[in-house]
Write a protein that holds these residues in place. Structure first.
Motif, PDB file in Angstrom:
ATOM      1  N   GLU A  52       0.829  -1.207   0.000  1.00 20.62           N
ATOM      2  CA  GLU A  52       0.000   0.000   0.000  1.00 20.62           C
ATOM      3  C   GLU A  52       0.861   1.254   0.000  1.00 20.62           C
ATOM      4  O   GLU A  52       0.603   2.208  -0.754  1.00 20.62           O
ATOM      5  CB  GLU A  52      -0.932   0.006   1.209  1.00 20.62           C
ATOM      6  CG  GLU A  52      -1.857   1.216   1.246  1.00 20.62           C
ATOM      7  CD  GLU A  52      -2.773   1.237   2.454  1.00 20.62           C
ATOM      8  OE1 GLU A  52      -3.635   2.144   2.523  1.00 20.62           O
ATOM      9  OE2 GLU A  52      -2.630   0.367   3.333  1.00 20.62           O
ATOM     10  N   ALA A  53       1.893   1.279   0.824  1.00 19.11           N
ATOM     11  CA  ALA A  53       2.753   2.455   0.902  1.00 19.11           C
ATOM     12  C   ALA A  53       3.486   2.696  -0.417  1.00 19.11           C
ATOM     13  O   ALA A  53       3.592   3.838  -0.879  1.00 19.11           O
ATOM     14  CB  ALA A  53       3.752   2.293   2.035  1.00 19.11           C
ATOM     15  N   LYS A 102       1.302   4.323  -2.902  1.00 22.10           N
ATOM     16  CA  LYS A 102       1.075   5.733  -2.600  1.00 22.10           C
ATOM     17  C   LYS A 102       2.284   6.587  -2.995  1.00 22.10           C
ATOM     18  O   LYS A 102       2.123   7.729  -3.451  1.00 22.10           O
ATOM     19  CB  LYS A 102       0.750   5.905  -1.111  1.00 22.10           C
ATOM     20  CG  LYS A 102      -0.634   5.385  -0.725  1.00 22.10           C
ATOM     21  CD  LYS A 102      -0.921   5.609   0.744  1.00 22.10           C
ATOM     22  CE  LYS A 102      -2.298   5.052   1.133  1.00 22.10           C
ATOM     23  NZ  LYS A 102      -3.396   5.799   0.484  1.00 22.10           N
ATOM     24  N   GLU A 148       1.897   7.073  -6.630  1.00 25.18           N
ATOM     25  CA  GLU A 148       0.820   8.012  -6.933  1.00 25.18           C
ATOM     26  C   GLU A 148       1.240   9.453  -6.642  1.00 25.18           C
ATOM     27  O   GLU A 148       0.896  10.373  -7.395  1.00 25.18           O
ATOM     28  CB  GLU A 148      -0.423   7.638  -6.129  1.00 25.18           C
ATOM     29  CG  GLU A 148      -1.068   6.329  -6.581  1.00 25.18           C
ATOM     30  CD  GLU A 148      -2.094   5.811  -5.580  1.00 25.18           C
ATOM     31  OE1 GLU A 148      -2.475   6.576  -4.676  1.00 25.18           O
ATOM     32  OE2 GLU A 148      -2.507   4.640  -5.706  1.00 25.18           O
ATOM     33  N   ALA A 149       1.977   9.645  -5.555  1.00 23.06           N
ATOM     34  CA  ALA A 149       2.480  10.987  -5.255  1.00 23.06           C
ATOM     35  C   ALA A 149       3.396  11.467  -6.373  1.00 23.06           C
ATOM     36  O   ALA A 149       3.328  12.632  -6.800  1.00 23.06           O
ATOM     37  CB  ALA A 149       3.217  10.981  -3.920  1.00 23.06           C
ATOM     38  N   LEU A 205      -0.616  12.052  -0.373  1.00 25.27           N
ATOM     39  CA  LEU A 205      -0.214  10.675  -0.633  1.00 25.27           C
ATOM     40  C   LEU A 205       1.164  10.377  -0.053  1.00 25.27           C
ATOM     41  O   LEU A 205       1.407   9.282   0.465  1.00 25.27           O
ATOM     42  CB  LEU A 205      -0.241  10.413  -2.136  1.00 25.27           C
ATOM     43  CG  LEU A 205      -1.644  10.338  -2.749  1.00 25.27           C
ATOM     44  CD1 LEU A 205      -1.586  10.589  -4.253  1.00 25.27           C
ATOM     45  CD2 LEU A 205      -2.290   8.987  -2.456  1.00 25.27           C
ATOM     46  N   GLU A 217       0.679   9.877   3.625  1.00 26.09           N
ATOM     47  CA  GLU A 217       0.044   8.588   3.902  1.00 26.09           C
ATOM     48  C   GLU A 217       1.050   7.442   3.775  1.00 26.09           C
ATOM     49  O   GLU A 217       1.034   6.498   4.575  1.00 26.09           O
ATOM     50  CB  GLU A 217      -1.137   8.375   2.953  1.00 26.09           C
ATOM     51  CG  GLU A 217      -2.312   9.310   3.247  1.00 26.09           C
ATOM     52  CD  GLU A 217      -3.419   9.213   2.208  1.00 26.09           C
ATOM     53  OE1 GLU A 217      -3.237   8.474   1.201  1.00 26.09           O
ATOM     54  OE2 GLU A 217      -4.461   9.876   2.381  1.00 26.09           O
ATOM     55  N   ALA A 218       1.924   7.532   2.786  1.00 25.12           N
ATOM     56  CA  ALA A 218       2.956   6.504   2.624  1.00 25.12           C
ATOM     57  C   ALA A 218       3.917   6.517   3.804  1.00 25.12           C
ATOM     58  O   ALA A 218       4.255   5.470   4.373  1.00 25.12           O
ATOM     59  CB  ALA A 218       3.711   6.726   1.313  1.00 25.12           C
TER      60      ALA A 218
END
Length: 393
Positions: free
Chosen positions: A284-285, A288, A291-292, A331, A334-335
């Motif tokens: 998941e990280a 992200k 995506e960032a 993002l 969040e990561a």
């Protein structure tokens, strides 16, 4: 005036990468002393980091914003405060290039000149013969300790003068520094308060801020350059976002460096990397982080593309630039939060980089211009057909 060959993006990123050992070495000192180490400043200067937004006629590189994103991301792998300060210097340096060319001659006569600044109109300017007199203070002035000039914003008002925000350039020697930067994150940036007391600023070093925000610049020699004919806020957004991406990558690197030696205490896992929970967390990280980087890249592509084409910016493009910046910051945080949560109790020791990375990305996400919620709301407002409720677009 100086001239120089402009290095390619890959060369500038390589130079930034070579700085990582010295920046990492000085990161703890910068945190403790709440400003960048002089050695780090000199290393950045030697690598040409302060020349990225300086016009070529002064020996600068006129680098595009994609280069800024990649260089800042590289610097942030070593130290978020260093990357942040470098990226903040890039913005007022670019803003200096909006002033009349004779003003630029004065500012850029200093080798590796550093210009700090702010977009907050927290001072008053009184018109006088030949210019204005400014009184007031500005907070969060990153890199002030090592700057030569400050770009300021003030409200010009006086008898018979309708109040108007102005942008001006002031030598740091005309300002006082208040050493008040006692914070939980980005501690090494030295983002102190500066104070003006009856500071005279000549008219040639003053521009009306509404004109600047509308893309009406005073420089003639920079008018045809792609990097100097785009709006201020998209430029500021693209200049800043690389630090967020780099901090996320730094957290990823720091986590995997410690992973082989870690167990999960009070469980049956003698190796953290064998736990399904770890697999879900790192997947998941990592997504992200990707995506960032996507949003940062799209933002830089928009700014650079519009600069080259010279096309007018639509309102939606302007707010989308801020939305991409906000998304990249969100993002990235969040990561980092995932990697920090998965790093366990031993990660709270100050010698473990993840704790500093987490504090730095949290501080960055609280910045008024970068706050993900603020930028998302502004973008959604425009998508719903409403007018913007801010001039900062």
């Amino acid at each position: 005036m100086l001239t120089t060959d402009v290095p390619a993006r890959e060369e500038l990123v390589r130079r930034a990468s070579e700085l990582l050992p010295v920046l990492r070495k000085n990161a703890a000192w910068s945190e403790e002393n709440r400003r960048l180490h002089d050695e780090s400043i000199q290393a950045l200067a030697d690598a040409g980091v302060f020349k990225l937004r300086v016009p070529a006629r002064y020996g600068g590189y006129e680098a595009d914003t994609r280069t800024l994103v990649e260089v800042a991301a590289e610097l942030a792998k070593a130290d978020g405060s260093t990357a942040w300060t470098a990226s903040v210097y890039w913005i007022p340096t670019w803003m200096t290039c909006m002033f009349p060319d004779e003003v630029q001659d004065e500012v850029f006569s200093t080798p590796d000149v550093r210009v700090c600044g702010t977009l907050s109109p927290s001072a008053m300017a009184t018109p006088v013969d030949g210019g204005v007199v400014v009184n007031g203070r500005w907070g969060f002035v990153s890199g002030a300790w090592h700057s030569h000039w400050q770009e300021i914003i003030a409200i010009q008002a006086g008898p018979g003068v309708e109040p108007m925000p102005i942008m001006a350039l002031v030598p740091m020697s005309d300002l006082e520094i208040v050493d008040d930067w006692n914070t939980s994150g980005l501690k090494g940036t030295g983002s102190v308060t500066t104070v003006a007391k009856d500071v005279f600023i000549p008219a040639e070093r003053v521009l009306p801020l509404p004109a600047v925000l509308a893309g009406q610049y005073a420089s003639k020699l920079n008018a045809a350059s792609p990097i100097y004919r785009v709006p201020l806020l998209p430029v500021a957004s693209a200049s800043s976002v690389g630090t967020a991406v780099g901090l996320a990558k730094a957290a990823q690197e720091a986590f995997f460096q410690r992973l082989p030696e870690r167990k999960i205490t009070y469980t049956g896992y003698s190796s953290q990397r064998e736990a399904p929970l770890t697999h879900l967390q790192v997947a998941e990280a990592a997504m992200k982080v990707d995506e960032a980087e996507f949003h940062a890249g799209r933002l830089a592509g928009l700014v650079d593309g519009k600069g080259v084409s010279g096309e007018q910016w639509t309102l939606e493009e302007r707010v989308k630039a801020r939305a991409d910046m906000g998304a990249a910051c969100r993002l990235a945080k969040e990561a980092v939060d995932i990697y920090a949560t998965a790093s366990g109790g031993s990660s709270i020791y100050t010698h473990v980089p993840i704790q500093r990375i987490a504090r730095d990305i949290s501080a960055m996400n609280l910045h008024a211009l970068m706050h993900p919620n603020t930028n998302a709301e502004l973008y959604g407002r425009i998508l719903c057909g409403l007018e913007p409720d801010t001039f900062y677009i």
